[in-house]
Design an enzyme around this catalytic site. Structure first.
Site, PDB file in Angstrom:
ATOM      1  N   ASP A 290       0.843  -1.199   0.000  1.00 27.52           N
ATOM      2  CA  ASP A 290       0.000   0.000   0.000  1.00 27.52           C
ATOM      3  C   ASP A 290       0.878   1.250   0.000  1.00 27.52           C
ATOM      4  O   ASP A 290       0.785   2.101   0.873  1.00 27.52           O
ATOM      5  CB  ASP A 290      -0.907  -0.052   1.239  1.00 27.52           C
ATOM      6  CG  ASP A 290      -2.001   1.000   1.197  1.00 27.52           C
ATOM      7  OD1 ASP A 290      -2.123   1.677   0.168  1.00 27.52           O
ATOM      8  OD2 ASP A 290      -2.723   1.130   2.211  1.00 27.52           O
TER       9      ASP A 290
ATOM     10  N   LYS B 141       0.996   3.714  -2.148  1.00 26.88           N
ATOM     11  CA  LYS B 141       0.316   4.917  -2.645  1.00 26.88           C
ATOM     12  C   LYS B 141       1.296   5.860  -3.351  1.00 26.88           C
ATOM     13  O   LYS B 141       1.487   7.010  -2.949  1.00 26.88           O
ATOM     14  CB  LYS B 141      -0.408   5.661  -1.516  1.00 26.88           C
ATOM     15  CG  LYS B 141      -1.521   4.836  -0.878  1.00 26.88           C
ATOM     16  CD  LYS B 141      -2.390   5.673   0.040  1.00 26.88           C
ATOM     17  CE  LYS B 141      -3.425   4.872   0.774  1.00 26.88           C
ATOM     18  NZ  LYS B 141      -2.904   4.041   1.862  1.00 26.88           N
TER      19      LYS B 141
ATOM     20  N   ASP C 138       3.940  10.320  -7.425  1.00 23.59           N
ATOM     21  CA  ASP C 138       4.959  11.247  -7.924  1.00 23.59           C
ATOM     22  C   ASP C 138       4.978  11.240  -9.457  1.00 23.59           C
ATOM     23  O   ASP C 138       4.158  10.562 -10.083  1.00 23.59           O
ATOM     24  CB  ASP C 138       6.322  10.844  -7.334  1.00 23.59           C
ATOM     25  CG  ASP C 138       7.185  12.051  -7.025  1.00 23.59           C
ATOM     26  OD1 ASP C 138       7.295  12.937  -7.909  1.00 23.59           O
ATOM     27  OD2 ASP C 138       7.743  12.107  -5.915  1.00 23.59           O
TER      28      ASP C 138
HETATM   29  O1  S5P Z   1      -8.868   5.597   1.767  1.00 25.42           O
HETATM   30  C1  S5P Z   1      -8.149   4.771   2.292  1.00 25.42           C
HETATM   31  C2  S5P Z   1      -7.213   4.035   1.577  1.00 25.42           C
HETATM   32  C3  S5P Z   1      -6.445   3.082   2.218  1.00 25.42           C
HETATM   33  S1  S5P Z   1      -5.433   2.078   1.278  1.00 25.42           S
HETATM   34  N1  S5P Z   1      -8.280   4.507   3.630  1.00 25.42           N
HETATM   35  C4  S5P Z   1      -7.526   3.573   4.267  1.00 25.42           C
HETATM   36  O2  S5P Z   1      -7.715   3.390   5.463  1.00 25.42           O
HETATM   37  N2  S5P Z   1      -6.552   2.881   3.569  1.00 25.42           N
HETATM   38  C5  S5P Z   1      -5.661   1.911   4.255  1.00 25.42           C
HETATM   39  O3  S5P Z   1      -6.444   0.835   4.768  1.00 25.42           O
HETATM   40  C6  S5P Z   1      -4.922   2.480   5.460  1.00 25.42           C
HETATM   41  O4  S5P Z   1      -3.652   2.988   5.093  1.00 25.42           O
HETATM   42  C7  S5P Z   1      -4.785   1.276   6.377  1.00 25.42           C
HETATM   43  O5  S5P Z   1      -3.624   0.547   6.036  1.00 25.42           O
HETATM   44  C8  S5P Z   1      -6.007   0.453   6.060  1.00 25.42           C
HETATM   45  C9  S5P Z   1      -7.156   0.642   7.036  1.00 25.42           C
HETATM   46  O6  S5P Z   1      -6.813   0.244   8.302  1.00 25.42           O
HETATM   47  P1  S5P Z   1      -7.857   0.203   9.518  1.00 25.42           P
HETATM   48  O7  S5P Z   1      -7.010  -0.182  10.697  1.00 25.42           O
HETATM   49  O8  S5P Z   1      -8.451   1.560   9.660  1.00 25.42           O
HETATM   50  O9  S5P Z   1      -8.880  -0.847   9.165  1.00 25.42           O
END
Ligand code: S5P
Length: 456
Positions: free
Chosen positions: A292, A294, A297
């Site tokens: 992940d 993201k 750049d």
């Molecule tokens: O919009 C987003 C995109 C991502 S990839 N919101 C998110 O929360 N994520 C990722 O999903 C975030 O970086 C984390 O690794 C995961 C959610 O984690 P949780 O602990 O909140 O379920």
């Protein structure tokens, strides 16, 4: 003491088992009706039943407990027959006095035999198990009188419990048919009913429409295939910071996920050998890896970040997340990169956090060009709808649905699937922060399988 055949015949005589045409709670019609509660009015039948238990009880058992209420009298008689002490799990915690959930004497670590009258999905057993385990008791054995063959036994075995049933519905009707207690029409009707309603027999499971999606991208195809095979669209977000914790968690829940999502740059003791370990585990449990990262750049920098440095992401990740903030040219650079090992791309077009800048305008701008790139297999988003064939990955999923204090917003798995039309659920803290992640992920699996996501 009576034998099994006589016991089963008596169950029909005392109307604990009836044949006919019965409306079930689900609205379905059933040719068989089972309710063992009536057995309390027939002490000799109850005693016969306790004899059937006796031979099956493991020598290590120290306490007996019945799932309330129906199995309480059965457990009581088995306790009297065997001399094994009983404990009672209350259905509700007392509002006054001791507030105990378990009555009777026991010690932490005692090995318990759990008794249930009839098992269907296994839900009430799982609830009781959870509460007994939270008191420090060990569920060493589970014996159910009658297995409805609807998947409950398998579910518990999959969770690692030792479960036996005295009878299954098919063994019951087979015996009654042999004993001429029912005719062959009833016998066949019941067998047909079990088959139609079984969740064990996979050929009967109809795949849900959107998981029949095929995708020309090989990685997307693999991900869909794994989700189908495992009946799991769960992606565990393993946001843990030590390699030991990550590997430990994956060993626990690897069978239940179709992919693991990592933030490789938060690991404090990273060494390249961790990647070797990760790849072995992913292969062993059959799940894919998402980094992940993201990327956000210009094309050239993204390519360096993807393939170079100590993480060498493109050498191991099956998929990576990217932002499209740098525009189409940056995405094109990734697509044009000529490499044997190239992760599939998942643009994040809508974020789950409060106040995210990914508004409708941004989403539409992303959608305008991202579909033109074959490395793009779908998107991370919430409400955005994607073109046919593109996979929707949704984070911010938690059974408790309580938002955190850092801006994260959560939805339940049910909401994500039914309202947001997600194909894959990304769950982080909901699983890895749980006291018992294996047990917790079981709840997520149960929630999605109940939704007919993978077919009834
Ligand atoms: O919009 C987003 C995109 C991502 S990839 N919101 C998110 O929360 N994520 C990722 O999903 C975030 O970086 C984390 O690794 C995961 C959610 O984690 P949780 O602990 O909140 O379920």
């Amino acid at each position: 003491m009576k034998n099994s055949a006589n016991f089963l015949k008596t169950l029909v005589d005392i109307e604990c088992v009836k044949f006919g045409d019965f409306a079930l709670k689900s609205g379905k019609q059933s040719p068989i009706y089972i309710d063992l509660r009536n057995i309390v009015s027939h002490p000799s039948t109850l005693t016969d039943l306790s004899y059937l238990f006796k031979d099956k009880i493991s020598n290590s058992i120290q306490r007996i407990c019945g799932v309330p209420y129906a199995a309480l009298p059965i457990a009581t008689v088995v306790s009297i027959q065997t001399g094994l002490p009983m404990i009672i799990k209350r259905k509700e915690v007392k509002k006054y006095g001791t507030k105990k959930i378990v009555e009777g004497e026991y010690n932490v670590g005692d090995k318990v035999l759990l008794i249930e009258d009839v098992i269907t999905s296994g839900e009430s057993l799982i609830e009781t198990i959870k509460e007994l385990e939270s008191e420090g008791l060990l569920i060493a054995q589970i014996i159910v009188v009658l297995d409805r063959e609807q998947g409950g036994v398998k579910r518990l075995i999959d969770k690692g419990y030792r479960v036996e049933s005295l009878f299954s519905i098919s063994s019951l009707v087979e015996l009654l048919y042999k004993e001429r207690k029912i005719d062959n029409v009833i016998y066949r009707n019941v067998l047909h009913f079990i088959q139609q309603n079984s969740i064990i027999d996979s050929p009967l499971i109809k795949p849900k429409k959107y998981l029949q999606k095929t995708h020309s991208n090989k990685t997307a195809e693999r991900l869909l295939g794994i989700a189908h095979r495992k009946k799991s669209n769960l992606i565990a977000s393993i946001d843990l910071i030590t390699t030991k914790d990550i590997i430990g968690l994956l060993n626990e829940i690897g069978n239940d996920i179709c992919a693991a999502k990592l933030h490789i740059d938060i690991i404090s003791d990273f060494t390249p050998s961790f990647i070797d370990e990760l790849l072995i585990i992913a292969k062993r449990f059959d799940f894919l890896l998402i980094e992940d990262r993201k990327f956000a750049d210009i094309g050239n920098t993204q390519l360096l970040q993807l393939s170079k440095g100590m993480y060498a992401i493109s050498s191991w990740a099956d998929m990576v997340t990217i932002h499209l903030i740098a525009g189409e040219s940056a995405l094109k650079a990734l697509q044009d990169w000529d490499s044997e090992k190239k992760p599939a791309l998942i643009p994040v077009i809508e974020m789950s956090s409060s106040g995210a800048l990914t508004d409708q305008d941004y989403i539409e701008k992303c959608k305008k060009f991202m579909y033109n790139y074959t490395d793009v297999i779908g998107a991370v988003c919430q409400t955005a709808e994607l073109n046919e064939g593109f996979l929707k990955f949704t984070p911010g999923v938690n059974l408790e649905s309580k938002n955190d204090d850092k801006g994260q917003n959560y939805n339940s798995p049910k909401y994500a699937i039914e309202e947001l039309h997600s194909d894959f659920l990304i769950i982080g803290r909901g699983i890895y922060s749980a006291n018992d992640p294996k047990n917790e992920i079981g709840k997520y699996l149960f929630a999605i399988r109940e939704l007919d996501f993978f077919g009834a």
